[in-house]
Design a protein around this motif. Sequence first.
Motif, PDB file in Angstrom:
ATOM      1  N   LEU A  11       0.817  -1.210   0.000  1.00  0.00           N
ATOM      2  CA  LEU A  11       0.000   0.000   0.000  1.00  0.00           C
ATOM      3  C   LEU A  11       0.852   1.261   0.000  1.00  0.00           C
ATOM      4  CD1 LEU A  11      -2.737  -1.299   2.405  1.00  0.00           C
ATOM      5  CD2 LEU A  11      -3.127  -0.501   0.052  1.00  0.00           C
ATOM      6  N   THR A  22       0.612   3.755  -3.107  1.00  0.00           N
ATOM      7  CA  THR A  22       0.271   5.156  -2.828  1.00  0.00           C
ATOM      8  C   THR A  22       1.360   6.076  -3.356  1.00  0.00           C
ATOM      9  OG1 THR A  22      -0.967   4.433  -0.889  1.00  0.00           O
ATOM     10  CG2 THR A  22      -0.407   6.786  -1.010  1.00  0.00           C
ATOM     11  N   TYR A  79      -6.427   7.909 -11.926  1.00  0.00           N
ATOM     12  CA  TYR A  79      -5.856   8.121 -10.601  1.00  0.00           C
ATOM     13  C   TYR A  79      -6.227   9.505 -10.093  1.00  0.00           C
ATOM     14  CZ  TYR A  79      -2.867   4.010 -10.920  1.00  0.00           C
ATOM     15  OH  TYR A  79      -2.403   2.734 -11.018  1.00  0.00           O
ATOM     16  N   HIS A 133      -7.889   7.803  -4.588  1.00  0.00           N
ATOM     17  CA  HIS A 133      -7.114   6.561  -4.536  1.00  0.00           C
ATOM     18  C   HIS A 133      -6.041   6.646  -3.449  1.00  0.00           C
ATOM     19  CE1 HIS A 133      -8.842   6.433  -8.649  1.00  0.00           C
ATOM     20  NE2 HIS A 133      -9.112   5.209  -8.249  1.00  0.00           N
ATOM     21  N   VAL A 134      -5.500   7.826  -3.262  1.00  0.00           N
ATOM     22  CA  VAL A 134      -4.529   8.035  -2.181  1.00  0.00           C
ATOM     23  C   VAL A 134      -5.231   7.866  -0.836  1.00  0.00           C
ATOM     24  CG1 VAL A 134      -2.983   9.722  -1.099  1.00  0.00           C
ATOM     25  CG2 VAL A 134      -3.081   9.554  -3.594  1.00  0.00           C
ATOM     26  N   ASN A 188      -6.078   4.121  -0.239  1.00  0.00           N
ATOM     27  CA  ASN A 188      -4.896   3.353   0.145  1.00  0.00           C
ATOM     28  C   ASN A 188      -4.415   3.727   1.540  1.00  0.00           C
ATOM     29  OD1 ASN A 188      -5.060   2.091  -2.283  1.00  0.00           O
ATOM     30  ND2 ASN A 188      -3.192   2.958  -3.144  1.00  0.00           N
ATOM     31  N   SER A 189      -4.546   4.987   1.899  1.00  0.00           N
ATOM     32  CA  SER A 189      -4.136   5.420   3.239  1.00  0.00           C
ATOM     33  C   SER A 189      -5.022   4.785   4.306  1.00  0.00           C
ATOM     34  CB  SER A 189      -4.184   6.945   3.347  1.00  0.00           C
ATOM     35  OG  SER A 189      -3.280   7.523   2.431  1.00  0.00           O
TER      36      SER A 189
END
Length: 173
Positions: free
Chosen positions: A85, A89, A114, A118-119, A122-123
């Motif tokens: 991840l 990221t 993107y 998406h960040v 994933n976070s």
Amino acid sequence: MMYVSLTCAVSLAAVFGHAGLGKARDRKGFEKSIRDLDWFPPGVVPTVARSVAAMELLVVLAFAASPVAGPKAAVVGFSGALTLLIGFTGVIVLALKRGVRARCNCFGTAGAEYSLRHVVRNSLLAGMAVTGVLTVGADHRAHISGMTLAILTGLIIAGLTVAMDDLLGLFRM
């Protein structure tokens, strides 16, 4: 496993399982999404694609082994998920900074371009991996009702995660 750790493990195993199998099923589509990033020589892209799918499936295997192998296998699964991840990221952040207009083929289908979502996704998943590591192996008696609720919650979270782009697309119409 504590219920929180079990929820995190089920969520991450389902997300990574869906992602790894999806990438293996649509290898050409995933290779295109890697090529669109314009970071790797064309001859290396198939190897990168296969490696990413394999690493995702290894995370699933670590979680699957944990009921038999014990908490150490779960820690390996959480650590592998967290490592992937962080890498994913980082790739997304760099692509956004460079203005690369690549599509997320995260789950074996061409998702949305993107973006910051998406960040964030994933976070949040990385936060689950950290939470899982911190709560794994706590000693208490497991009850079937608690385990059932943890598993169902994990599957719901995974389903929402996998369908994120589609769900957000519905609200944009």
